[in-house]
Design a protein around this motif. Structure first.
Motif, PDB file in Angstrom:
ATOM      1  N   ARG A   1      44.391  38.402  47.990  1.00 15.22           N
ATOM      2  CA  ARG A   1      45.551  39.679  47.337  1.00 15.22           C
ATOM      3  C   ARG A   1      45.873  41.045  48.274  1.00 15.22           C
ATOM      4  O   ARG A   1      46.524  41.552  47.425  1.00 15.22           O
TER       5      ARG A   1
ATOM      6  N   VAL B   1      38.920  35.505  45.892  1.00 13.99           N
ATOM      7  CA  VAL B   1      40.818  35.753  44.832  1.00 13.99           C
ATOM      8  C   VAL B   1      40.779  37.023  45.524  1.00 13.99           C
ATOM      9  O   VAL B   1      42.197  37.396  45.648  1.00 13.99           O
TER      10      VAL B   1
ATOM     11  N   GLN C   1      41.868  28.835  38.143  1.00 17.13           N
ATOM     12  CA  GLN C   1      41.744  27.984  39.548  1.00 17.13           C
ATOM     13  C   GLN C   1      41.311  28.446  40.505  1.00 17.13           C
ATOM     14  O   GLN C   1      40.817  27.995  40.853  1.00 17.13           O
ATOM     15  N   ALA C   2      42.052  29.523  40.441  1.00 18.97           N
ATOM     16  CA  ALA C   2      41.536  30.432  41.353  1.00 18.97           C
ATOM     17  C   ALA C   2      40.206  30.786  41.435  1.00 18.97           C
ATOM     18  O   ALA C   2      39.361  31.007  43.032  1.00 18.97           O
TER      19      ALA C   2
ATOM     20  N   GLU D   1      44.007  33.246  36.332  1.00 25.72           N
ATOM     21  CA  GLU D   1      44.901  33.521  37.691  1.00 25.72           C
ATOM     22  C   GLU D   1      44.426  31.802  37.855  1.00 25.72           C
ATOM     23  O   GLU D   1      43.698  31.530  38.546  1.00 25.72           O
ATOM     24  N   ASP D   2      45.939  31.611  38.911  1.00 27.44           N
ATOM     25  CA  ASP D   2      45.578  30.003  39.129  1.00 27.44           C
ATOM     26  C   ASP D   2      45.795  30.310  40.543  1.00 27.44           C
ATOM     27  O   ASP D   2      46.325  29.070  41.348  1.00 27.44           O
ATOM     28  N   ARG D   3      46.565  31.157  40.922  1.00 29.50           N
ATOM     29  CA  ARG D   3      47.284  31.281  42.817  1.00 29.50           C
ATOM     30  C   ARG D   3      45.443  31.440  43.410  1.00 29.50           C
ATOM     31  O   ARG D   3      44.956  31.522  42.850  1.00 29.50           O
ATOM     32  N   PRO D   4      45.780  30.130  44.145  1.00 28.87           N
ATOM     33  CA  PRO D   4      44.981  30.111  45.070  1.00 28.87           C
ATOM     34  C   PRO D   4      44.322  31.208  46.117  1.00 28.87           C
ATOM     35  O   PRO D   4      44.880  32.066  46.062  1.00 28.87           O
ATOM     36  N   GLY D   5      42.779  31.599  45.534  1.00 24.95           N
ATOM     37  CA  GLY D   5      42.444  32.140  46.765  1.00 24.95           C
ATOM     38  C   GLY D   5      41.236  31.732  48.126  1.00 24.95           C
ATOM     39  O   GLY D   5      42.131  30.522  48.411  1.00 24.95           O
TER      40      GLY D   5
END
Length: 389
Positions: free
Chosen positions: A113, A109, A167-168, A127-131
């Motif tokens: 970023r 993750v 979901q990350a 934190e749902d933005r994909p890692g």
């Protein structure tokens, strides 16, 4: 009631020899430059060498970070992130128990970023933005982390085990090979096994449970309950090891798509302040917390007793719950789970930290999912009971 959102790894490979399929899984996902996160002990074992050799044979360029630590900290995650820098990696492989896999999730993750700190991502943040894609390869039958949307990282400044959700953190692939557990010692087998049982029970009784998680949780209990003692006492019992590995995976799927509850909320501060292994701290708490909680959902806990083979459909709920509580106490006795006092924790420090631990447990959010939602005073009383157990 809104519909449940179910999230699972895209690929799950299950069974003996699944470790040898990692390269094929990566290829199928279009990945070729893995960063492997493990610990020193596992890195020296034949299974790690087998993993590296299979990736090399497939033409995949892997770099291994073998400094993951139990109960990963922000510092250990930062060290892994630093080791990864400049490698142009397109995925992270977590190889080990919950700690290497949790470290891998955090690194994946933060790497996506450009850095940062896990304390900025702790619950209630989601934190749902994909890692980066995570491929999880568990070597213990316990945490279920290979199939969950959670990771746990300790803030050294406050001794807080930070729950990070979203979901990350959900692995894109899980490689579940029970043969990796055949050499695990009895204590680790017992603690991780009770951890898996706790996941299944809490996932089922959680206020966030749903029909999907219910089915998987009950199936997990049916696998774990009759096989846990055998796996501890007969380490080479392949049938018991396979059942425990599958049960741990199913329990992870259950609580990831429902939630954990009060046992986990209270367990994390014990691990952070006293460095007790996560599964063991869950085991210390499971009987007393279940006794506290069962009055609010006797039917749900009775279902757990039935799934574990302790009661039948004809057994009244009240009697089934009593059998469940008796079994949880007996299981701890049979597997020699120590109380905090017997473990050697200093009594003055334990009692002095109870108010802070109760506050940290509540702040995690997990107790709010419990059938019986506790106050800080009730959590403090449960810590006292656990000490005396």
């Amino acid at each position: 009631m809104p519909g449940a959102v179910i999230a699972l790894p895209r690929v799950i490979r299950i069974g003996a020899g699944a470790l040898d399929e990692v390269a094929a899984v990566l290829s199928g996902l279009g990945l070729s430059r893995p960063f492997i996160v493990t610990d020193r002990f596992l890195a020296s074992q034949p299974a790690a060498e087998r993993l590296s050799a299979s990736l090399t044979a497939a033409g995949l360029r892997a770099v291994t970070f073998a400094e993951a630590v139990p109960d990963p900290t922000e510092a250990s995650v930062a060290a892994a992130l630093g080791a990864m820098a400049g490698g142009n990696h397109d995925c992270v492989i977590g190889f080990g128990g919950g700690s290497p896999i949790d470290t891998a999730k955090a690194v994946a993750v933060l790497a996506a970023r450009g850095g940062g700190r896990m304390r900025d991502l702790k619950a209630p943040h989601v934190e749902d933005r994909p890692g980066l894609p995570v491929i999880a390869i568990p070597t213990t039958a316990g945490t279920g982390s290979e199939a969950t949307r959670f990771t746990i990282v300790t803030d050294e400044a406050t001794d807080e085990k930070m729950l990070c959700i979203g979901q990350a953190y959900l692995p894109v692939a899980a490689i579940v090979d029970y043969e990796l557990t055949l050499t695990k010692p009895a204590r680790l087998t017992a603690d991780t096994g009770i951890d898996a049982l706790t996941h299944a029970i809490e996932g089922y009784v959680s206020r966030r449970a749903n029909p999907f998680s219910d089915g998987v949780a009950l199936t997990a209990m049916r696998a774990i309950a009759p096989n846990l003692r055998a796996a501890v006492r007969e380490p080479g019992n392949r049938a018991a090891r396979e059942a425990m590995m599958l049960g741990a995976l199913q329990a992870g799927i259950a609580f990831s798509n429902a939630s954990v509850a009060l046992v986990h909320g209270m367990s994390r501060p014990i691990g952070a302040h006293f460095h007790v292994a996560h599964g063991l701290s869950n085991a210390m708490l499971l009987p007393v917390v279940t006794a506290f909680s069962a009055t609010a959902a006797p039917g749900r806990y009775a279902d757990c007793a039935r799934a574990m083979g302790l009661a039948t459909e004809a057994t009244p709920d009240e009697e089934a719950v009593e059998r469940l509580l008796a079994e949880l106490r007996q299981l701890n006795a049979d597997l020699e789970v120590p109380s905090p006092r017997a473990y050697g924790i200093d009594e003055g420090r334990w009692r002095g930290l109870i108010p802070l631990m109760a506050e940290q447990a509540l702040a995690s959010g997990s107790p709010a999912n419990n059938p019986r939602i506790p106050s800080a005073a009730e959590i403090a009383a449960l810590y006292e009971q656990a000490w005396q157990a």
